[in-house]
Write a protein that holds these residues in place. Structure first.
Motif, PDB file in Angstrom:
ATOM      1  N   TRP A 145       0.842  -1.202   0.000  1.00 30.07           N
ATOM      2  CA  TRP A 145       0.000   0.000   0.000  1.00 30.07           C
ATOM      3  C   TRP A 145       0.876   1.251   0.000  1.00 30.07           C
ATOM      4  O   TRP A 145       0.632   2.213  -0.728  1.00 30.07           O
ATOM      5  N   ALA A 146       1.922   1.223   0.834  1.00 28.47           N
ATOM      6  CA  ALA A 146       2.850   2.364   0.890  1.00 28.47           C
ATOM      7  C   ALA A 146       3.497   2.580  -0.483  1.00 28.47           C
ATOM      8  O   ALA A 146       3.628   3.717  -0.944  1.00 28.47           O
ATOM      9  N   PHE A 147       3.904   1.481  -1.133  1.00 25.13           N
ATOM     10  CA  PHE A 147       4.544   1.635  -2.453  1.00 25.13           C
ATOM     11  C   PHE A 147       3.566   2.240  -3.448  1.00 25.13           C
ATOM     12  O   PHE A 147       3.924   3.066  -4.282  1.00 25.13           O
ATOM     13  N   LYS A 148       2.318   1.831  -3.342  1.00 17.51           N
ATOM     14  CA  LYS A 148       1.304   2.403  -4.231  1.00 17.51           C
ATOM     15  C   LYS A 148       1.124   3.895  -3.941  1.00 17.51           C
ATOM     16  O   LYS A 148       1.098   4.719  -4.860  1.00 17.51           O
ATOM     17  N   MET A 149       1.036   4.250  -2.662  1.00 22.27           N
ATOM     18  CA  MET A 149       0.875   5.663  -2.285  1.00 22.27           C
ATOM     19  C   MET A 149       2.032   6.505  -2.806  1.00 22.27           C
ATOM     20  O   MET A 149       1.847   7.638  -3.224  1.00 22.27           O
ATOM     21  N   ARG A 150       3.224   5.904  -2.724  1.00 25.30           N
ATOM     22  CA  ARG A 150       4.418   6.668  -3.113  1.00 25.30           C
ATOM     23  C   ARG A 150       4.735   6.550  -4.591  1.00 25.30           C
ATOM     24  O   ARG A 150       5.771   7.037  -5.048  1.00 25.30           O
ATOM     25  N   LYS A 151       3.857   5.870  -5.307  1.00 26.51           N
ATOM     26  CA  LYS A 151       4.054   5.641  -6.752  1.00 26.51           C
ATOM     27  C   LYS A 151       5.439   5.038  -7.028  1.00 26.51           C
ATOM     28  O   LYS A 151       6.162   5.437  -7.930  1.00 26.51           O
ATOM     29  N   ASP A 152       5.762   4.078  -6.189  1.00 28.55           N
ATOM     30  CA  ASP A 152       7.056   3.410  -6.243  1.00 28.55           C
ATOM     31  C   ASP A 152       6.800   2.034  -6.879  1.00 28.55           C
ATOM     32  O   ASP A 152       5.982   1.276  -6.384  1.00 28.55           O
ATOM     33  N   ASP A 153       7.476   1.750  -7.982  1.00 23.74           N
ATOM     34  CA  ASP A 153       7.190   0.523  -8.732  1.00 23.74           C
ATOM     35  C   ASP A 153       7.784  -0.698  -8.034  1.00 23.74           C
ATOM     36  O   ASP A 153       8.829  -1.213  -8.416  1.00 23.74           O
TER      37      ASP A 153
END
Lengths: 376, 332
Positions: A152-160
């Motif tokens: 979820w954090a990666f999605k929030m941070r737009k981190d692939d």
């Protein structure tokens, strides 16, 4: 008014390499995406051998009192390696249970750390920076929520980045499995739920754990994709995980992969599986051992022979000896270690307790133990 | 958000102050997200997160599924992957399902990984009794979480403290439980600095200095104690300590006061046995034994289940009982 169908589903089972070493090229045409190359198959076979030997040594270390408890990974190497190999090292994250050693090693976790962990040393969980794995998870199923939060954090941070989390068939009875699946799908996070269905949760067989035909179908309740794979077939495991990872990266949702496999060993070294399962069942699964079929396959393709086998065995032996040496060569941690990592900054009261333990006056107030605040 | 006319004139409530702190921190730090049951569109059942979703969007003020373990467990993952989650558990009575994730995971990651993975989250929890809420809505479970290492536990009693302590909690590198006394939510207003500021965790506040008796409390009981002090004879000099942070506890302030007065009354809502009051008594006995002039006295809830609303005020410490206990200690 006719009764209409509100929902219909089917669960697919994927097997590419069967137990006799036969490869289905129609399902997985060589050279296409998500299909292991010959080179990769050999590479992974070698890692399987290493992991199996490490497993055997861990068992003997425990039996000779040099390790406290150890859960053997034996028989589940294809599930761990095939899925781990589909995740991008240094980018994606692995949130394991405790039967995925091979995947952790593949992602850079030094092998002796796993031994240290089971020798009763927290330093075994001190994951080196850049190694994207969380520590071995002992309580059942809790880690799936951590994986979901990370994704979820990666999605929030737009981190692939994607996250894969591992658990067993028994863990799907835990509330956290359902809460994690529900969060993951509701917020459409890049997470893969990888169930190593090894048929046994300590002594409780799968059919006594749940009434559902498959573990995979539990995904349907949460709106996740799902697939059941032959967990001892590294090609099927890799393909299913690769597809799930690409889907997750594209925002296409969560996948639950059920890898049907078998725990060839006891639950842990503290368990004796002969008390609850019969030898016929174990023998039947021994012939489906992932190492046997992959060796058959690479041998038939002319990629492997006895000399190569002897060489990898020799290499694995030396490697394992090195791991044992490294994990046993480390000094006992100082008692300070109990206190130093509870908080970023040690609170005054804890500091005093730490100091009293240094002077072997456990339980006494530092003032009474002849220590004064600020003296250390 | 600009303050309303009423807020400017009469000051902020605890709810207002926490809301302002959350808004300022979300503005300052893009890693901060709020999540929980009904915290978004509805602004939380106590309206503590009112207006935040409108301002920061549904991706930062998140209506989560009804799932306490889920809220806590995913917050751990969020925190480990670089966010600063501020989950809300709607009432302290619903912390049960989140207990495992909080105590066995949030509190342990730093230690079990020797510092390689950390969990900087702040879980906000409406806490305590006194508002005639239904069952499971009025408990005081702080001792459970103080007893378990690895977390910090805060209980703010005033709007000014709440704002500064919450900002410290969110910026703290470790998991913090932030208990919000419901009874104070809207019952007290005070002028609160508009700019952001922090109040360090682990520091108690001496609300009134005194020389005869030390009164130690936290949360809504601060106001019960203030009322009791008003009712006590004027020539009895009472020192009132609001602990503010329950773990780590400010033992220096507690013990210095106990040494000075030699007479201590501890007031808490929670049941008596194995409570924070027990721990404070034990420590005072260990460290201040020769300074004590009277046995340390506790005014606590009873060792019963928190009664429903009708008997709630019979369970909770009242100013009258606090007065009695203080007089006894003073006269010993």
């Amino acid at each position: 008014m006719p009764v209409r169908t509100a929902y219909q589903a089917k669960i697919e089972f994927l097997q590419i390499l069967d137990e006799h070493g036969h490869y289905d090229a129609k399902l997985a045409p060589p050279g296409t995406e998500g299909v292991l190359t010959d080179e990769q198959a050999v590479f992974l076979y070698e890692r399987m051998i290493e992991c199996r030997r490490l497993d055997e040594i861990a068992f003997t270390l425990q039996r000779s009192g040099r390790m406290y408890t150890y859960p053997q990974n034996k028989g589940q190497e294809a599930a761990a390696l095939g899925s781990g190999f589909a995740m991008r090292k240094g980018t994606d994250w692995l949130v394991p249970c405790y039967r995925e050693n091979a995947a952790l090693f593949l992602h850079g976790l030094p092998m002796h750390l796993v031994f240290l962990h089971w020798m009763g040393d927290e330093r075994g969980n001190a994951i080196p920076a850049g190694v994207n794995v969380t520590p071995i998870a002992i309580p059942i199923g809790t880690q799936m929520l951590h994986a979901t939060g990370m994704a979820w954090a990666f999605k929030m941070r737009k981190d692939d980045r994607c996250v894969i989390t591992y658990f067993g068939d028994g863990a799907t009875s835990e509330g956290d499995f359902h809460e994690a699946m529900n969060f993951a799908t509701t917020f459409n996070v890049p997470a893969i739920f990888f169930c190593q269905n090894n048929q046994w949760a300590i002594s409780v067989p799968r059919e006594q754990q749940m009434a559902s035909e498959t573990v995979a179908q539990k995904a349907l309740a949460y709106g996740a994709q799902c697939v059941q794979v032959d967990g001892n077939d590294i090609f099927a495991v890799y393909k299913a995980t690769y597809d799930a990872r690409e889907r997750a990266r594209a925002g296409g949702g969560v996948t639950l992969i059920e890898a049907v496999t078998y725990r060839l060993g006891d639950h842990t070294t503290a368990d004796d599986a002969r008390r609850y399962r019969n030898s016929e069942e174990v023998e039947a699964w021994q012939s489906k051992d992932p190492l046997i079929r992959l060796r058959k396959f690479i041998t038939a393709k002319g990629l492997w022979d006895d000399a190569k086998q002897a060489a990898i065995e020799e290499k694995a032996k030396a490697m394992v000896a090195e791991v044992v040496k490294k994990s046993e060569g480390i000094e006992k941690p100082s008692t300070d270690e109990m206190f130093n990592f509870l908080y970023a900054q040690i609170p005054e009261e804890l500091r005093k307790q730490r100091d009293t333990l240094r002077t072997h006056s456990l339980g006494l107030d530092p003032a009474q133990a002849g220590l004064r605040a600020g003296s250390h | 958000m600009p303050r309303t006319e009423k807020q400017i004139k009469d000051g902020l409530t605890l709810v207002d102050a926490i809301n302002e702190a959350l808004a300022q921190e979300m503005e300052r730090d893009s890693r901060v997200v709020c999540l929980g049951e009904d915290v978004g569109l509805n602004g939380g059942v106590f309206r503590v997160t009112e207006g935040l979703q409108k301002r920061f969007g549904p991706d930062r003020v998140i209506d989560s599924p009804l799932s306490e373990s889920g809220i806590m467990g995913t917050s751990i993952g969020l925190a480990m992957a670089g966010m600063r989650p501020v989950p809300e558990i709607q009432f302290e009575g619903f912390m049960g399902p989140a207990y495992d994730q909080l105590v066995n995971h949030a509190a342990r990651f730093r230690n079990r990984t020797r510092g390689s993975l950390t969990v900087p989250l702040t879980v906000r929890v409406p806490w305590g009794g006194g508002i005639h809420a239904p069952e499971f809505h009025s408990d005081s479970p702080e001792a459970i979480y103080i007893h378990n290492p690895g977390m910090k536990v805060v209980c703010a009693s005033t709007p000014t403290d709440a704002k500064g302590l919450l900002l410290s909690a969110i910026r703290d590198p470790d998991p913090v439980i932030f208990f919000e006394p419901k009874r104070v939510y809207r019952s007290y207003r005070e002028q609160v600095p508009e700019e952001e500021y922090t109040i360090p965790l682990g520091k108690a506040k001496v609300l009134a200095e005194g020389t005869d008796v030390t009164m130690i409390t936290w949360g809504a009981n601060v106001f019960q104690c203030l009322e009791a002090i008003d009712q006590l004879p004027e020539d009895l000099s009472v020192e009132l300590i609001d602990l503010r942070t329950l773990n780590p506890l400010d033992w220096d302030t507690v013990c210095a006061s106990a040494e000075k007065t030699g007479r201590v009354v501890i007031v808490q809502e929670a049941a008596k046995t194995c409570s924070l009051a027990s721990e404070i008594m034990a420590t005072i006995m260990e460290r201040c034994f020769l300074n004590l002039k009277a046995p340390v006295q506790r005014v606590c809830g009873f060792d019963t289940i928190m009664p429903y609303a009708k008997l709630e005020l019979d369970y909770l410490p009242s100013p009258k009982i606090i007065v009695e206990a203080t007089e006894q200690v003073a006269a010993y």
